[in-house]
Every structure is written in C-alpha cells, then in structure tokens.
Design an enzyme around this catalytic site. Structure first.
Site, PDB file in Angstrom:
ATOM      1  N   ARG A 101      41.349  37.549  29.543  1.00  0.00           N
ATOM      2  CA  ARG A 101      40.414  37.574  30.663  1.00  0.00           C
ATOM      3  C   ARG A 101      39.437  38.728  30.456  1.00  0.00           C
ATOM      4  O   ARG A 101      39.847  39.886  30.433  1.00  0.00           O
ATOM      5  CB  ARG A 101      41.174  37.748  31.983  1.00  0.00           C
ATOM      6  CG  ARG A 101      40.232  37.828  33.155  1.00  0.00           C
ATOM      7  CD  ARG A 101      40.914  38.000  34.497  1.00  0.00           C
ATOM      8  NE  ARG A 101      39.862  38.172  35.470  1.00  0.00           N
ATOM      9  CZ  ARG A 101      39.859  39.053  36.470  1.00  0.00           C
ATOM     10  NH1 ARG A 101      40.911  39.842  36.666  1.00  0.00           N
ATOM     11  NH2 ARG A 101      38.839  39.156  37.272  1.00  0.00           N
ATOM     12  N   HIS A 146      32.167  40.864  37.639  1.00  0.00           N
ATOM     13  CA  HIS A 146      33.173  41.914  37.783  1.00  0.00           C
ATOM     14  C   HIS A 146      32.398  43.209  38.055  1.00  0.00           C
ATOM     15  O   HIS A 146      32.436  44.152  37.284  1.00  0.00           O
ATOM     16  CB  HIS A 146      34.030  42.010  36.523  1.00  0.00           C
ATOM     17  CG  HIS A 146      35.379  42.641  36.753  1.00  0.00           C
ATOM     18  ND1 HIS A 146      36.573  41.991  36.491  1.00  0.00           N
ATOM     19  CD2 HIS A 146      35.737  43.849  37.236  1.00  0.00           C
ATOM     20  CE1 HIS A 146      37.593  42.781  36.790  1.00  0.00           C
ATOM     21  NE2 HIS A 146      37.108  43.932  37.247  1.00  0.00           N
ATOM     22  N   GLU A 191      37.495  40.348  43.156  1.00  0.00           N
ATOM     23  CA  GLU A 191      37.811  41.294  44.224  1.00  0.00           C
ATOM     24  C   GLU A 191      36.718  41.487  45.273  1.00  0.00           C
ATOM     25  O   GLU A 191      36.130  42.585  45.374  1.00  0.00           O
ATOM     26  CB  GLU A 191      38.207  42.658  43.624  1.00  0.00           C
ATOM     27  CG  GLU A 191      39.421  42.567  42.728  1.00  0.00           C
ATOM     28  CD  GLU A 191      40.064  43.919  42.428  1.00  0.00           C
ATOM     29  OE1 GLU A 191      39.449  44.958  42.736  1.00  0.00           O
ATOM     30  OE2 GLU A 191      41.192  43.932  41.918  1.00  0.00           O
ATOM     31  N   ASN A 331      44.698  39.274  42.393  1.00  0.00           N
ATOM     32  CA  ASN A 331      44.936  40.613  41.844  1.00  0.00           C
ATOM     33  C   ASN A 331      45.827  41.345  42.831  1.00  0.00           C
ATOM     34  O   ASN A 331      45.534  41.363  44.034  1.00  0.00           O
ATOM     35  CB  ASN A 331      43.639  41.409  41.712  1.00  0.00           C
ATOM     36  CG  ASN A 331      42.747  40.906  40.580  1.00  0.00           C
ATOM     37  OD1 ASN A 331      43.086  39.945  39.886  1.00  0.00           O
ATOM     38  ND2 ASN A 331      41.610  41.551  40.404  1.00  0.00           N
ATOM     39  N   TYR A 333      48.363  45.035  43.254  1.00  0.00           N
ATOM     40  CA  TYR A 333      48.892  46.282  42.689  1.00  0.00           C
ATOM     41  C   TYR A 333      50.010  46.883  43.518  1.00  0.00           C
ATOM     42  O   TYR A 333      51.035  47.276  42.992  1.00  0.00           O
ATOM     43  CB  TYR A 333      47.756  47.297  42.487  1.00  0.00           C
ATOM     44  CG  TYR A 333      46.859  46.906  41.338  1.00  0.00           C
ATOM     45  CD1 TYR A 333      47.141  47.318  40.042  1.00  0.00           C
ATOM     46  CD2 TYR A 333      45.762  46.069  41.536  1.00  0.00           C
ATOM     47  CE1 TYR A 333      46.346  46.931  38.971  1.00  0.00           C
ATOM     48  CE2 TYR A 333      44.964  45.675  40.469  1.00  0.00           C
ATOM     49  CZ  TYR A 333      45.252  46.108  39.185  1.00  0.00           C
ATOM     50  OH  TYR A 333      44.476  45.708  38.125  1.00  0.00           O
ATOM     51  N   GLU A 402      45.332  39.869  37.787  1.00  0.00           N
ATOM     52  CA  GLU A 402      45.543  41.295  37.471  1.00  0.00           C
ATOM     53  C   GLU A 402      46.813  41.774  38.132  1.00  0.00           C
ATOM     54  O   GLU A 402      47.078  41.472  39.296  1.00  0.00           O
ATOM     55  CB  GLU A 402      44.416  42.190  38.017  1.00  0.00           C
ATOM     56  CG  GLU A 402      43.141  42.169  37.236  1.00  0.00           C
ATOM     57  CD  GLU A 402      42.053  43.069  37.832  1.00  0.00           C
ATOM     58  OE1 GLU A 402      42.384  44.097  38.469  1.00  0.00           O
ATOM     59  OE2 GLU A 402      40.880  42.720  37.669  1.00  0.00           O
TER      60      GLU A 402
END
Ligand SMILES: *[C@@H]1O[C@H](CO)[C@@H](O)[C@H](O)[C@H]1NC(C)=O
Ligand SMILES: *[C@@H]1O[C@H](CO)[C@@H](O)[C@H](O)[C@H]1NC(C)=O
Ligand SMILES: *[C@@H]1O[C@H](CO)[C@@H](O)[C@H](O)[C@H]1NC(C)=O
Length: 508
Positions: A101, A146, A191, A331, A333, A402
C-alpha cells in the site's frame, strides 16, 4: 450422558479460553487472507522539488513553520524512495507480502493541481514503481489522497471549497486512466478524521486552520463527497474494464466507557470521531449519523449560528455516498477511556468539536508496553472496534489498511513484536466471531517522516538510517517475526528469529 458431554465441552471451552488468554496456542489465518505493508508518498519519497513536482501543504508547512514539527524536520529527502524504490520492493519481497500500500502524490502527478498538465516524470515514477512490484507478484494498493494536497488548492480553500469535489474527481480519473490497468485496489482518501479535524479544526496538522467547530465539518462534507465522486467514476467508467476494488480508509480509535454510566459519552466519541464518515457510506440509511447532526444543529442554534455548523447533505448527495465502497478500509492504533461528569461541562472552547462531544478521555499507564512506548497497547480495543463495525454496518468486508507501533528506534523492537502479535490475535478473535476481515496491512514498511513527530517516532519493520546518504534500511526483529507470520499464515507466540540476515524466499 448429556451432562457429561456438556461438562467435557465446558472444560474444553475453558481450556481454549485459557489458551487464548495466555496466548500460547498457534493460531491460523483464513486461507485467502492477505498481508501487506504500507507507506505514504510525502513520508517516504523525498525529491520534493524534483522533475516538475509542485508544493503540497506539507512542503509548505514544513518550510514556512519548520519547528511545528518535533525535530524541525521535513520530507524534503525523507527515505529518498523516489530514487530508492527498487530497494523498497526488495524489502517487500524479503517480507513476502501479498501487496504494497503506497500513495500517489497529487502535486507530483498534476503540478498545476489540474488536468491541464500531467507531469511525465510523475507518471514514469509511479509506472516504474508499479511495474517493479508486478514483476514479483506484489499487488499494488494505491491511496489517491494521503494528505498531499497541492498547496495552490489549499490557497483556494482546500477541502472547505466544494469545487474540490470536481478537482479531486478529475485527479482520480487521471490516475485510473494511467495506472488502473494494473492497480486492483484503490483507496480514495486516507483518514478523514485527521484531514478534517486535525487539519481544519485544530493547529496540530497541515494546514493548521484551527477553525474549530466549523472548519472540520465543512471539510467532512466536501471530502466525503469527493470520495463518492471518485468511487462513482470508477464504478461507472472503469470497473468493468479494470476489475479492481475501491473504497475509503477511515481511522478509528476505540472509545471504552469508564463505567456503564459513560456508555452514551463513549458512543458520542465513536460517532463524532469516525461514525460521521462511516455512517454516510456503510449504514443502512446513509446521511450523517442522527446523533451527530442533531447535537451540532442544537448547539449551533444556541450559539447564534444562522444554520447548523454541520452542512446538510441533500438527498442526492446522501444517496451518492451511500454504498460507495467495495470494502471498509480501517486504520487503527489504540484506545482511550471515556467519561462524562460535571467536570467536562463548559470545559472546552465553544464552538468546537470537543465542546460538541462534551466528554473527557484518559489512558491507563498499564497500556504502555514500556516507559518509552508512544502507542498504547490495547488489543481488546481492536477486537471491540471490529465487532462494532460488524454490528453497526452489517458486516462489511474489511481491509485493515494500517496498524502499527512506534518506538524511539533500534533493531531489537520487542515492543513492536508484542504489539503486532496482540493486535493480530485480537483480529483473529473478531474473525472467529464472524467479522469479514480480508487483509492486514502493517504500518509501516520502514521508518519515515511521521508528520508532526518528524523522525522522532519510528514505525518501521525496517529501520532507516537518516545519517547515511543511502538511507540504509535494516530489518528489525519485528520484520523477521512478520515474515514468519506471512510464511506460515499463522501466529506462533513462541517463534524467535534465529538469524539477523533476511533473504528473499523462493517464489517472491
Ligand atoms: C473485489 O471484491 C470482490 C467482492 O468482495 C471480490 O470478489 C474480488 O475478488 C475483489 N477483487 C480483487 C481484485 O481483489
Ligand atoms: C470525573 O471523572 C473523572 C474520570 O473518572 C475523574 O477523574 C474526575 O475526578 C471526575 N470529576 C468529578 C467532578 O466527578
Ligand atoms: C527511553 O528514552 C530515553 C530518553 O529518550 C532514553 O535515554 C532511553 O534509552 C530509552 N530507552 C529505551 C529502552 O529505548
């Protein structure tokens, strides 16, 4: 007899629960599950002013107010991947990934921002990159946006200007036309929360507009409609020919209520942080989530605004957005706890995103793997988030676009290994409960320019030596562990790499 069986199965179930919790069993990924690694153009390419590329908002920010970035650094050279892309592909072969990616830099491809001039050097760079990957059966997964907005478009208002929908659509069409014969996975936008909230509603990210409570919602509408435009262009004009899949990547934190009384506050956070974007595409009814639209409308009126700070979606706009996806790009985290009590009333600047939510958050110290870790490790938050997406949006196919962990650097990254194992195990728990997760992407292939943290936070499976002209890339321990997971298509918590030399396995 029946009783005996149920006791035996109870014991077995308890044992398997125990194994899951203690993490000692080897767990397998579904047969057709895919693995990849990710990067983004501004974070790795360098060559910021080379071969006709124009400035992006990140070139502009890092050159005009350099020390908003932790180490006053920038992406002028970064990992120099504009020149070193063959080494990047070699690393992907060493890891044995199925796909890579990466993102296209809009100002490198279209230096005027528009389609009147397609930069031949930009076309050549992305052709070379894609063709090099295809030589080795690595599938390109391409992010169109991005965060690299051409600076000139920012000066025209950026994502607060509704013309962005046309301009972005034109850019996307050029990319499909140029590269779509070989690219089978497209991600329109990466995002939206960071682009809109951090970029327009705060000072933390480019373009740092700090139009709190207004800028982020204008951005949200235009950005989502731009995504829908690109999806429809692909769907109508390219899908039958190019046969790829295209969607948006939405980042999400898991918001855990501190106690039962905080459930509504946590749901508010979910809806304001990522539901506002996801609901328009993935819900059954479409449009903005009622919770968000009603809250902002009510507050706006009390605050004396002539209309809601969240611009309405017309029926046609809502219908263009609804279903504009082939998968749910996620994504993720980390997690935070959420609470609401008297202490948050009137705490935040008004109007603002935080005042609209009116809740507090905190993290637990025990979520830190080590005193130096900067991403908190909360694997169960990943599991809960995946379960919520399954339940709220009718179990869409998900690609984890991600997931990753930052360290201060060094090759012995046991913390990152622990993080990857924990999060992959949590993902497997969700898959076992029916979540339709198709692929997992590690962030990141290698260290890179980490936005406001510059080069102080390292996310790479490969360490990059920024002191060397060659930007030498060296596999960390996590690279060996990741490679073994991909080779065996399973998660063995006891695997320890026995070598520090990484080689390309046959077939890669
Ligand atoms: C795109 O998604 C469809 C439906 O999930 C799937 O059948 C197809 O294989 C996907 N295409 C690619 C290129 O992966
Ligand atoms: C509100 O909740 C937070 C988080 O539990 C706590 O730290 C704080 O003391 C509480 N404040 C009041 C006024 O209850
Ligand atoms: C943690 O950070 C401190 C200060 O940056 C540093 O001196 C120390 O070596 C770091 N420890 C580890 C284990 O990375």
């Amino acid at each position: 007899m029946l009783l005996k069986i149920s006791i035996v199965s109870l014991i077995l179930a308890t044992l398997s629960e125990f194994n899951k919790v203690s993490g000692q069993d080897i767990r397998h990924f579904p047969d057709d599950f895919l693995f990849g690694a990710a990067t983004a153009s501004y974070q790795i390419e360098g060559a910021w002013n080379v071969d006709g590329k124009s400035d992006s908002i990140w070139d502009h920010l890092t050159h005009t107010v350099p020390c908003t970035v932790a180490d006053c650094s920038n992406g002028d050279i970064a990992d120099n991947s504009y020149y070193l892309y063959k080494r990047d592909i070699e690393m992907l072969r060493e890891l044995g990934v199925d796909y890579y990616r990466f993102s296209i830099s809009w100002p490198r491809l279209l230096p005027t921002s528009f389609t009147d001039h397609v930069n031949p050097a930009g076309v050549e760079y992305y052709n070379n990159l894609i063709n090099e990957m295809l030589k080795y059966n690595i599938t390109p997964m391409v992010t169109l946006y991005h965060w690299e907005l051409p600076q000139k478009l920012q000066e025209l208002g950026g994502w607060t200007n509704p013309s962005m929908i046309d301009w972005y659509g034109d850019y996307a069409k050029i990319a499909f036309e140029l590269f779509g014969d070989r690219v089978k996975f497209w991600i329109t936008v990466n995002e939206p929360h960071l682009i809109c909230h951090r970029g327009y509603g705060s000072t933390t990210m480019a373009p740092r507009l700090n139009m709190q409570g207004t800028g982020e919602y204008l951005c949200a509408k235009n950005l989502m409609l731009a995504h829908a435009r690109a999806w429809h262009i692909y769907n109508d004009e390219y899908r039958s020919l190019q046969k790829g899949n295209i969607s948006i990547t939405i980042s999400a934190t898991w918001y855990e209520p501190e106690s039962e009384k905080d459930a509504a506050a946590a749901e508010d956070y979910h809806q304001f942080d990522w539901g506002i974007y996801a609901h328009t595409v993935f819900s059954e009814e479409g449009g903005w989530p009622h919770l968000v639209a009603d809250r902002i409308a009510t507050k706006s009126e009390l605050q004396g605004f002539a209309r809601s700070r969240l611009p309405a979606l017309t029926a046609e706009e809502a219908s263009n957005l609804l279903g504009s996806s082939d998968f749910y790009g996620l994504n993720h985290y980390s997690s935070v706890y959420v609470y609401r009590n008297e202490s948050v009333v009137g705490l935040y600047e008004s109007p603002s995103y935080y005042d609209d939510i009116e809740a507090g958050t905190f993290r637990l110290d025990e979520w830190k793997i080590s005193p130096n870790s900067s991403v908190n490790m909360v694997p169960w938050g990943f599991y809960k988030l995946l379960s919520k997406i399954r339940k709220d949006y009718n179990n869409p196919p998900i690609i984890i676009t991600e997931n990753g962990f930052a360290t201060a650097g060094g090759l012995e990254d046991d913390d990152r290994v622990k993080y990857f194992r924990g999060y992959m195990a949590a993902m497997l728990d969700a898959i076992e409960e029916g979540s339709d997760i198709r692929a997992y992407t590690a962030w990141s292939l290698m260290d890179n320019f980490e936005w406001m943290d510059g080069y102080t936070r390292r996310f790479g499976l490969y360490e990059v030596d920024y002191e060397s002209l060659e930007r030498t890339r060296t596999p960390r321990k996590s690279a060996f562990v990741f490679k073994e997971i991909l080779r065996t298509r399973s998660l063995d918590p006891n695997y320890e790499p026995t070598t520090t030399t990484i080689t390309i396995d046959p077939g890669h």
